[in-house]
Design an enzyme around this catalytic site. Structure first.
Site, PDB file in Angstrom:
ATOM      1  N   SER A  79     -40.578  39.334 -13.441  1.00  0.00           N
ATOM      2  CA  SER A  79     -39.686  39.005 -12.320  1.00  0.00           C
ATOM      3  C   SER A  79     -39.489  37.510 -12.092  1.00  0.00           C
ATOM      4  O   SER A  79     -38.574  37.122 -11.373  1.00  0.00           O
ATOM      5  CB  SER A  79     -40.238  39.596 -11.030  1.00  0.00           C
ATOM      6  OG  SER A  79     -39.850  40.932 -10.927  1.00  0.00           O
ATOM      7  N   LYS A  82     -36.127  36.139 -12.629  1.00  0.00           N
ATOM      8  CA  LYS A  82     -35.004  36.428 -11.716  1.00  0.00           C
ATOM      9  C   LYS A  82     -34.482  35.179 -11.009  1.00  0.00           C
ATOM     10  O   LYS A  82     -33.280  35.012 -10.825  1.00  0.00           O
ATOM     11  CB  LYS A  82     -35.433  37.459 -10.667  1.00  0.00           C
ATOM     12  CG  LYS A  82     -35.759  38.825 -11.240  1.00  0.00           C
ATOM     13  CD  LYS A  82     -36.457  39.702 -10.200  1.00  0.00           C
ATOM     14  CE  LYS A  82     -36.713  41.111 -10.709  1.00  0.00           C
ATOM     15  NZ  LYS A  82     -37.523  41.915  -9.772  1.00  0.00           N
ATOM     16  N   TYR A 204     -31.354  42.511 -18.954  1.00  0.00           N
ATOM     17  CA  TYR A 204     -32.350  42.421 -17.875  1.00  0.00           C
ATOM     18  C   TYR A 204     -33.757  42.726 -18.419  1.00  0.00           C
ATOM     19  O   TYR A 204     -34.705  41.995 -18.147  1.00  0.00           O
ATOM     20  CB  TYR A 204     -31.978  43.376 -16.733  1.00  0.00           C
ATOM     21  CG  TYR A 204     -33.072  43.494 -15.704  1.00  0.00           C
ATOM     22  CD1 TYR A 204     -33.351  42.442 -14.818  1.00  0.00           C
ATOM     23  CD2 TYR A 204     -33.865  44.637 -15.635  1.00  0.00           C
ATOM     24  CE1 TYR A 204     -34.386  42.546 -13.898  1.00  0.00           C
ATOM     25  CE2 TYR A 204     -34.890  44.741 -14.707  1.00  0.00           C
ATOM     26  CZ  TYR A 204     -35.150  43.700 -13.842  1.00  0.00           C
ATOM     27  OH  TYR A 204     -36.183  43.793 -12.939  1.00  0.00           O
ATOM     28  N   TYR A 256     -41.956  39.115  -3.321  1.00  0.00           N
ATOM     29  CA  TYR A 256     -41.693  40.515  -2.951  1.00  0.00           C
ATOM     30  C   TYR A 256     -41.839  40.679  -1.432  1.00  0.00           C
ATOM     31  O   TYR A 256     -41.493  39.759  -0.688  1.00  0.00           O
ATOM     32  CB  TYR A 256     -42.630  41.478  -3.701  1.00  0.00           C
ATOM     33  CG  TYR A 256     -42.733  41.237  -5.185  1.00  0.00           C
ATOM     34  CD1 TYR A 256     -41.599  41.199  -5.987  1.00  0.00           C
ATOM     35  CD2 TYR A 256     -43.962  41.060  -5.798  1.00  0.00           C
ATOM     36  CE1 TYR A 256     -41.697  40.998  -7.352  1.00  0.00           C
ATOM     37  CE2 TYR A 256     -44.068  40.858  -7.176  1.00  0.00           C
ATOM     38  CZ  TYR A 256     -42.926  40.821  -7.927  1.00  0.00           C
ATOM     39  OH  TYR A 256     -43.024  40.622  -9.278  1.00  0.00           O
ATOM     40  N   VAL A 274     -44.894  40.802 -12.520  1.00  0.00           N
ATOM     41  CA  VAL A 274     -45.953  41.795 -12.729  1.00  0.00           C
ATOM     42  C   VAL A 274     -46.788  41.542 -13.994  1.00  0.00           C
ATOM     43  O   VAL A 274     -47.789  42.208 -14.208  1.00  0.00           O
ATOM     44  CB  VAL A 274     -45.409  43.248 -12.748  1.00  0.00           C
ATOM     45  CG1 VAL A 274     -44.914  43.677 -11.390  1.00  0.00           C
ATOM     46  CG2 VAL A 274     -44.342  43.434 -13.813  1.00  0.00           C
TER      47      VAL A 274
HETATM   48  N1  GLN Z   1     -39.453  44.342 -15.607  1.00  0.00           N
HETATM   49  C1  GLN Z   1     -39.912  44.622 -14.333  1.00  0.00           C
HETATM   50  C2  GLN Z   1     -39.136  45.751 -13.696  1.00  0.00           C
HETATM   51  O1  GLN Z   1     -37.944  45.724 -13.617  1.00  0.00           O
HETATM   52  C3  GLN Z   1     -39.927  43.383 -13.468  1.00  0.00           C
HETATM   53  C4  GLN Z   1     -40.659  43.671 -12.254  1.00  0.00           C
HETATM   54  C5  GLN Z   1     -41.526  42.585 -11.699  1.00  0.00           C
HETATM   55  O2  GLN Z   1     -42.056  41.663 -12.309  1.00  0.00           O
HETATM   56  N2  GLN Z   1     -41.767  42.799 -10.444  1.00  0.00           N
HETATM   57  O3  GLN Z   1     -39.721  46.692 -13.274  1.00  0.00           O
END
Ligand code: GLN
Length: 342
Positions: A79, A82, A204, A256, A274
């Site tokens: 994430s 992003k 993505y 988050y 994550v």
């Molecule tokens: N690839 C992960 C997902 O879309 C990214 C999520 C994350 O790091 N929170 O579930």
């Protein structure tokens, strides 16, 4: 496999004698024994990460580098991508257009929640999965290859080295990504994303599977802290006019549904993933990267949060801190701080 880390090489000013380095070493020792949290396993390949991996890296906007622990182990950016892809989308379109497709409002919901703003049908912000997929959709290019190249080149500009995708993780994400797929199709229903939906989902999943290390995480934030210019290579990674967009959504939405508490306690714009990484910055001063795979229930690295809390408190790095700090960062960086005083 990863390419040689040119930025690491160029920046190994590694101020070995500075007390700040000793401070970071002690911080690493303090939190390494912590065994709270759980390595992410909802993407099967992520579960292969070792819970004991732990790296901390700080890079100042004048290029001083301090790293402790497992800073050269590659892991997937997840994430964290992003925030930076959001900046690229702003460059590929104008701000008003991007704002129509994705908002900037924290959700207070988990990163993978299937929720859109009822009034506008937009995903709430670029840091939740729905918003990130809408953002990725905005990356232009004549085909999938060119779009991926642009994303990889973005991270090269930020870190100063070439990046690759971890293919098994990409395939694992793709194979288990029905929740993300559902969001993408829901957004298409509302005209929030284009018809090249599977291509965008692949992009993505690929952007989430980009391999980076702790040093890179410090470098990308040091670049933002430096107004968008990599402090080592001197290359601009993002147009100056969009730095504030990226950094402000990091502050409000980057951790988050822990973002409010994070802003209150730590007060540094940050983004977590994550894979166990966190990147955080003190604008004008430094970028910080931490890596430790065990996550709390919200999906943030347990040791990473502890490290950022300590650094913020001990050096008064909270964005809105007005009280004298216990330690003066400049003194500790330059060598006149007292390293063994805590
Ligand atoms: N690839 C992960 C997902 O879309 C990214 C999520 C994350 O790091 N929170 O579930």
């Amino acid at each position: 496999m990863s390419k040689p880390n040119l930025s690491s090489f160029a920046s190994s000013i590694q101020a070995a004698a500075a007390p700040f380095r000793t401070y970071l070493t002690e911080l690493h020792e303090k939190y390494h024994p912590l065994t709270d949290g759980k390595v992410a396993d909802y993407i099967p390949e992520l579960a292969l990460a070792k819970p004991e991996w732990f790296g901390i890296c700080v890079i100042t906007t004048d290029g001083q580098t301090f790293e402790v622990g497992d800073c050269q182990i590659d892991f997937t950016i997840q994430s964290i991508s992003k925030a930076f892809v959001y900046g690229l989308a702003l460059e590929h379109h104008d701000r008003a257009y991007v704002n129509c497709k994705v908002g900037v409002e924290p959700t207070g919901e988990a990163f993978n929640s299937i929720v859109l703003d009822e009034k506008t049908n937009r995903p709430y912000n670029p840091m939740v999965n729905a918003g990130a997929i809408a953002t990725t959709d905005l990356i232009t290019g004549k085909d999938a290859t060119e779009r991926l190249k642009r994303v990889l080149d973005l991270f090269r500009r930020y870190t100063g080295r070439e990046h690759d995708i971890n293919v098994p993780i990409f395939l694992s994400e793709k194979a288990t990504g029905d929740r993300n797929r559902a969001m993408a199709y829901l957004m298409r229903n509302f005209g929030m994303v284009s018809d090249r939906i599977e291509e965008t989902l692949d992009l993505y999943f690929q952007q989430c599977s980009i391999l980076i290390n702790t040093h890179d995480l410090a470098m990308i934030s040091a670049t933002l802290a430096n107004g968008g210019v990599n402090p080592i290579t001197g290359e601009r990674a993002i147009a100056a006019e969009y730095v504030q967009d990226v950094v402000s959504v990091m502050l409000t939405c980057g951790m988050y549904d822990y973002s409010g508490e994070w802003a209150y306690k730590v007060g540094m714009p940050a983004k977590s993933g994550v894979g166990g990484g966190i990147t955080a910055l003190v604008p004008g001063r430094l970028g910080l990267g931490t890596f430790s795979p065990p996550l709390d229930v919200k999906g943030n690295s347990v040791r990473g949060i502890k490290v950022c809390e300590d650094l913020s408190r001990d050096f008064g790095l909270h964005l809105f801190n007005a009280a004298p700090a216990e330690r003066d960062l400049d003194e500790w960086l330059s060598g006149s701080g007292v390293a063994d005083s805590w």
